[in-house]
Design an enzyme around this catalytic site. Sequence first.
Site, PDB file in Angstrom:
ATOM      1  N   ASP A   1      49.170 -16.366  17.684  1.00  0.00           N
ATOM      2  CA  ASP A   1      49.227 -17.814  17.749  1.00  0.00           C
ATOM      3  C   ASP A   1      50.733 -18.398  17.947  1.00  0.00           C
ATOM      4  OD1 ASP A   1      47.406 -16.690  15.491  1.00  0.00           O
ATOM      5  OD2 ASP A   1      46.271 -18.450  16.611  1.00  0.00           O
TER       6      ASP A   1
ATOM      7  N   ASP B   1      45.942 -16.374  21.342  1.00  0.00           N
ATOM      8  CA  ASP B   1      46.737 -17.710  21.636  1.00  0.00           C
ATOM      9  C   ASP B   1      48.204 -17.511  21.926  1.00  0.00           C
ATOM     10  OD1 ASP B   1      44.281 -19.013  21.137  1.00  0.00           O
ATOM     11  OD2 ASP B   1      45.022 -19.784  19.093  1.00  0.00           O
TER      12      ASP B   1
ATOM     13  N   TYR C   1      50.304 -21.802  24.403  1.00  0.00           N
ATOM     14  CA  TYR C   1      49.443 -23.038  24.022  1.00  0.00           C
ATOM     15  C   TYR C   1      49.815 -24.389  25.234  1.00  0.00           C
ATOM     16  CZ  TYR C   1      48.156 -21.694  19.301  1.00  0.00           C
ATOM     17  OH  TYR C   1      47.623 -21.181  18.199  1.00  0.00           O
TER      18      TYR C   1
ATOM     19  N   ASN D   1      41.275 -18.309  21.976  1.00  0.00           N
ATOM     20  CA  ASN D   1      40.763 -19.454  22.235  1.00  0.00           C
ATOM     21  C   ASN D   1      41.346 -20.275  23.307  1.00  0.00           C
ATOM     22  OD1 ASN D   1      41.150 -19.702  19.441  1.00  0.00           O
ATOM     23  ND2 ASN D   1      40.931 -21.906  20.053  1.00  0.00           N
TER      24      ASN D   1
ATOM     25  N   HIS E   1      41.230 -11.724  17.828  1.00  0.00           N
ATOM     26  CA  HIS E   1      41.813 -13.050  17.529  1.00  0.00           C
ATOM     27  C   HIS E   1      41.368 -13.911  16.428  1.00  0.00           C
ATOM     28  CE1 HIS E   1      43.761 -16.736  18.059  1.00  0.00           C
ATOM     29  NE2 HIS E   1      42.788 -17.482  18.209  1.00  0.00           N
TER      30      HIS E   1
ATOM     31  N   HIS F   1      39.926 -22.648   9.462  1.00  0.00           N
ATOM     32  CA  HIS F   1      38.894 -22.386  10.287  1.00  0.00           C
ATOM     33  C   HIS F   1      37.591 -21.481   9.488  1.00  0.00           C
ATOM     34  CE1 HIS F   1      40.707 -23.739  13.776  1.00  0.00           C
ATOM     35  NE2 HIS F   1      41.478 -23.079  13.793  1.00  0.00           N
TER      36      HIS F   1
ATOM     37  N   HIS G   1      44.457 -16.547  14.691  1.00  0.00           N
ATOM     38  CA  HIS G   1      43.786 -17.901  14.617  1.00  0.00           C
ATOM     39  C   HIS G   1      43.707 -18.626  13.662  1.00  0.00           C
ATOM     40  CE1 HIS G   1      40.469 -20.172  16.414  1.00  0.00           C
ATOM     41  NE2 HIS G   1      39.726 -20.176  15.365  1.00  0.00           N
ATOM     42  N   ASP G   2      43.557 -18.253  12.157  1.00  0.00           N
ATOM     43  CA  ASP G   2      43.748 -19.247  11.380  1.00  0.00           C
ATOM     44  C   ASP G   2      45.445 -19.362  10.986  1.00  0.00           C
ATOM     45  OD1 ASP G   2      42.094 -20.841  10.161  1.00  0.00           O
ATOM     46  OD2 ASP G   2      40.852 -19.151   9.107  1.00  0.00           O
TER      47      ASP G   2
END
Length: 262
Positions: free
Chosen positions: A51, A84, A87, A123, A215, A224, A250-251
Amino acid sequence: MHLERCNSGMSSVALLVSPLLLLLSLASAELQRVQHAPKEDGSLTVLAVGDWGRGGQYNQTLVAEQMGVIGEKLNADFIISTGDNFYNDGLSGDNDTAFFKASFTEIYTAESLQKPWYIVLGNHDYTGDALAQQSPAIREVDSRWISVNKSFIVESEIVEFFLVDTSPFVLKYWNESKFDWRNVAPRDTYIANLLKDLEDALTESKATWKIVVGHHPISSGCEHGNTTELREHLLPVLKAHGVHMYLNGHDHCLQRISSIDR
């Protein structure tokens, strides 16, 4: 993450959050493999980050600086990205080199980070051109970038990392038109084939340590929360085949690595 052989011939692992690469050509039904030799003493040190692709903003540059410090101290062998990577909407195509450089090449400049980076998608990568990050054109911009497929295996003697494309599992994404499902749809077929390929690879693996990378979290106490589809479809495979660790992003909290509860 540092792995090494013990006197007993087994391996120990402790969390501490350019070798020759050989891409092996396999049958199309199998996960592609990348070989990465460990150090001469058999040990391996891996950094993981997720991320992150922010064009240097949101403390990305500060994190990169500290990764460089730790990478030098521990003599990191390679880096894993849990997705991720860019972004908010991934790369626009394999010609989106300016953003790629601004978020990757020009950020992770420390000498200790000039090692292979093994990549899975998140995502946010899927809301751009989801095929761009596997493109040879992107690899030509920065040879550290290794994303030979959306799911693949990194072999390093005592450990195998099974990189798994988790975004297609998440059902709610399929109701949003912005996701790039080329080479993925139909969903059920893609997931079934991926799980079968993963099961076959885990069954055949002789590695002391089996680590799966995705992910999305399987279980999470962060914003999440749990990923229901992974708990239903992926977790049973990990339990059945002796996976020792699942590594995810992700989180946006400090929860990044979880052992497989048995």
